[in-house]
Design a protein around this motif. Sequence first.
Motif, PDB file in Angstrom:
ATOM      1  N   GLU A   1       0.838  -1.205   0.000  1.00 42.81           N
ATOM      2  CA  GLU A   1       0.000   0.000   0.000  1.00 42.81           C
ATOM      3  C   GLU A   1       0.873   1.254   0.000  1.00 42.81           C
ATOM      4  OE1 GLU A   1      -2.831  -0.085   3.225  1.00 42.81           O
ATOM      5  OE2 GLU A   1      -3.413  -2.145   2.711  1.00 42.81           O
ATOM      6  N   MET A   2       1.925   1.244   0.815  1.00 41.77           N
ATOM      7  CA  MET A   2       2.841   2.383   0.868  1.00 41.77           C
ATOM      8  C   MET A   2       3.535   2.557  -0.483  1.00 41.77           C
ATOM      9  SD  MET A   2       6.016   3.126   3.496  1.00 41.77           S
ATOM     10  CE  MET A   2       7.082   1.863   2.798  1.00 41.77           C
ATOM     11  N   TYR A   3       3.980   1.462  -1.068  1.00 41.13           N
ATOM     12  CA  TYR A   3       4.622   1.496  -2.388  1.00 41.13           C
ATOM     13  C   TYR A   3       3.673   2.099  -3.427  1.00 41.13           C
ATOM     14  CZ  TYR A   3       6.517  -0.138  -6.812  1.00 41.13           C
ATOM     15  OH  TYR A   3       6.981  -0.189  -8.102  1.00 41.13           O
ATOM     16  N   ASP A   4       2.426   1.633  -3.432  1.00 38.84           N
ATOM     17  CA  ASP A   4       1.442   2.138  -4.399  1.00 38.84           C
ATOM     18  C   ASP A   4       1.211   3.642  -4.210  1.00 38.84           C
ATOM     19  OD1 ASP A   4       1.184  -0.406  -5.475  1.00 38.84           O
ATOM     20  OD2 ASP A   4      -0.692  -0.850  -4.408  1.00 38.84           O
ATOM     21  N   ALA A   5       1.173   4.086  -2.953  1.00 34.83           N
ATOM     22  CA  ALA A   5       0.996   5.518  -2.685  1.00 34.83           C
ATOM     23  C   ALA A   5       2.188   6.309  -3.203  1.00 34.83           C
ATOM     24  CB  ALA A   5       0.810   5.755  -1.189  1.00 34.83           C
ATOM     25  N   PHE A   6       3.405   5.815  -2.981  1.00 29.91           N
ATOM     26  CA  PHE A   6       4.594   6.497  -3.493  1.00 29.91           C
ATOM     27  C   PHE A   6       4.581   6.521  -5.022  1.00 29.91           C
ATOM     28  CE2 PHE A   6       7.226   5.423   0.504  1.00 29.91           C
ATOM     29  CZ  PHE A   6       6.924   6.644   1.087  1.00 29.91           C
ATOM     30  N   ALA A   7       4.199   5.424  -5.645  1.00 29.90           N
ATOM     31  CA  ALA A   7       4.155   5.373  -7.117  1.00 29.90           C
ATOM     32  C   ALA A   7       3.138   6.375  -7.652  1.00 29.90           C
ATOM     33  CB  ALA A   7       3.828   3.957  -7.583  1.00 29.90           C
ATOM     34  N   GLU A   8       1.987   6.476  -7.007  1.00 30.85           N
ATOM     35  CA  GLU A   8       0.970   7.446  -7.421  1.00 30.85           C
ATOM     36  C   GLU A   8       1.499   8.874  -7.276  1.00 30.85           C
ATOM     37  OE1 GLU A   8      -3.588   8.843  -6.284  1.00 30.85           O
ATOM     38  OE2 GLU A   8      -2.569   7.375  -5.011  1.00 30.85           O
ATOM     39  N   ARG A   9       2.162   9.153  -6.168  1.00 30.18           N
ATOM     40  CA  ARG A   9       2.722  10.486  -5.942  1.00 30.18           C
ATOM     41  C   ARG A   9       3.833  10.789  -6.941  1.00 30.18           C
ATOM     42  NH1 ARG A   9       3.306   9.447   0.449  1.00 30.18           N
ATOM     43  NH2 ARG A   9       1.099   9.113   0.850  1.00 30.18           N
ATOM     44  N   ARG A  10       4.656   9.801  -7.209  1.00 32.75           N
ATOM     45  CA  ARG A  10       5.729   9.989  -8.198  1.00 32.75           C
ATOM     46  C   ARG A  10       5.133  10.375  -9.544  1.00 32.75           C
ATOM     47  NH1 ARG A  10       8.707   6.044 -12.131  1.00 32.75           N
ATOM     48  NH2 ARG A  10       6.557   5.395 -12.358  1.00 32.75           N
ATOM     49  N   ASP A  11       4.105   9.652  -9.968  1.00 29.23           N
ATOM     50  CA  ASP A  11       3.467   9.948 -11.248  1.00 29.23           C
ATOM     51  C   ASP A  11       2.854  11.344 -11.249  1.00 29.23           C
ATOM     52  OD1 ASP A  11       4.248   7.422 -12.060  1.00 29.23           O
ATOM     53  OD2 ASP A  11       2.256   6.528 -11.817  1.00 29.23           O
ATOM     54  N   TYR A  12       2.210  11.709 -10.152  1.00 29.74           N
ATOM     55  CA  TYR A  12       1.612  13.044 -10.046  1.00 29.74           C
ATOM     56  C   TYR A  12       2.691  14.121 -10.160  1.00 29.74           C
ATOM     57  CZ  TYR A  12      -0.279  17.279  -8.048  1.00 29.74           C
ATOM     58  OH  TYR A  12      -0.619  18.595  -7.855  1.00 29.74           O
ATOM     59  N   VAL A  13       3.775  13.951  -9.388  1.00 23.18           N
ATOM     60  CA  VAL A  13       4.870  14.929  -9.400  1.00 23.18           C
ATOM     61  C   VAL A  13       5.468  15.041 -10.803  1.00 23.18           C
ATOM     62  CG1 VAL A  13       7.223  15.341  -8.552  1.00 23.18           C
ATOM     63  CG2 VAL A  13       5.388  14.807  -6.933  1.00 23.18           C
ATOM     64  N   ALA A  14       5.713  13.919 -11.456  1.00 20.66           N
ATOM     65  CA  ALA A  14       6.300  13.940 -12.801  1.00 20.66           C
ATOM     66  C   ALA A  14       5.388  14.669 -13.785  1.00 20.66           C
ATOM     67  CB  ALA A  14       6.579  12.518 -13.280  1.00 20.66           C
ATOM     68  N   GLU A  15       4.080  14.412 -13.707  1.00 20.64           N
ATOM     69  CA  GLU A  15       3.121  15.075 -14.602  1.00 20.64           C
ATOM     70  C   GLU A  15       3.076  16.580 -14.345  1.00 20.64           C
ATOM     71  OE1 GLU A  15      -0.659  13.089 -14.205  1.00 20.64           O
ATOM     72  OE2 GLU A  15       0.195  11.171 -14.863  1.00 20.64           O
ATOM     73  N   ARG A  16       3.055  16.962 -13.071  1.00 16.26           N
ATOM     74  CA  ARG A  16       3.027  18.400 -12.739  1.00 16.26           C
ATOM     75  C   ARG A  16       4.296  19.091 -13.206  1.00 16.26           C
ATOM     76  NH1 ARG A  16       0.070  21.177  -8.869  1.00 16.26           N
ATOM     77  NH2 ARG A  16       1.080  22.964  -9.863  1.00 16.26           N
TER      78      ARG A  16
END
Length: 188
Positions: free
Chosen positions: A91-106
């Motif tokens: 769950e923590m990994y998935d949250a980090f992956a989601e945040r990484r994708d968000y940060v990269a897109e922004r």
Amino acid sequence: MLADEVYLGLTYDGDPTGIAALTGHPEHVLTIGSCSKTYAMTGWRVGWLGGPQAVIDEVTKIHESTTACAGSVAQHAAIAALTGPQAPVEEMYDAFAERRDYVAERIDAIDGLSAPTPDGAFYAFLDVDLPGSSLDIAKRLLRERDVVLAPGDGFGEAGEGKLRLSFANSLDQLERGLDGIEAALREA
């Protein structure tokens, strides 16, 4: 060769592979592992060293005479982390992956801001088109926008002019911070 692989469990694209598996001479690699990042046990000081037995035996002699061992509570916590249910880690990994994708897109959407998409860990190394040293830019963003970033020069000469952003925070806080950076760039 010394391979620091404490972030190996936080590799996003492809299967995580240790350095020893990628070399033709794995017997020449000492691998450092830890519960710090993958199991969110930073500060517990529980880790390990893997490598050829003869080297490990010598390292153990030095370790035993220079360093106290990890506390029993930390040792038991590490055993539970490594052998227990992995669903919380996933769950923590998935949250980090989601945040990484968000940060990269922004980052891609903001003029004057760029960074390679991180392959692992929970940091992005930003190239910000603002005048001044990394420290000057970080201080300015903190004072004017309440955005906390690590100055890149703390990571060596190549980091000058860059900033490290941690995405080990909530999506709301990341949005707020990136909004602040974007506003500073618009006004520059």
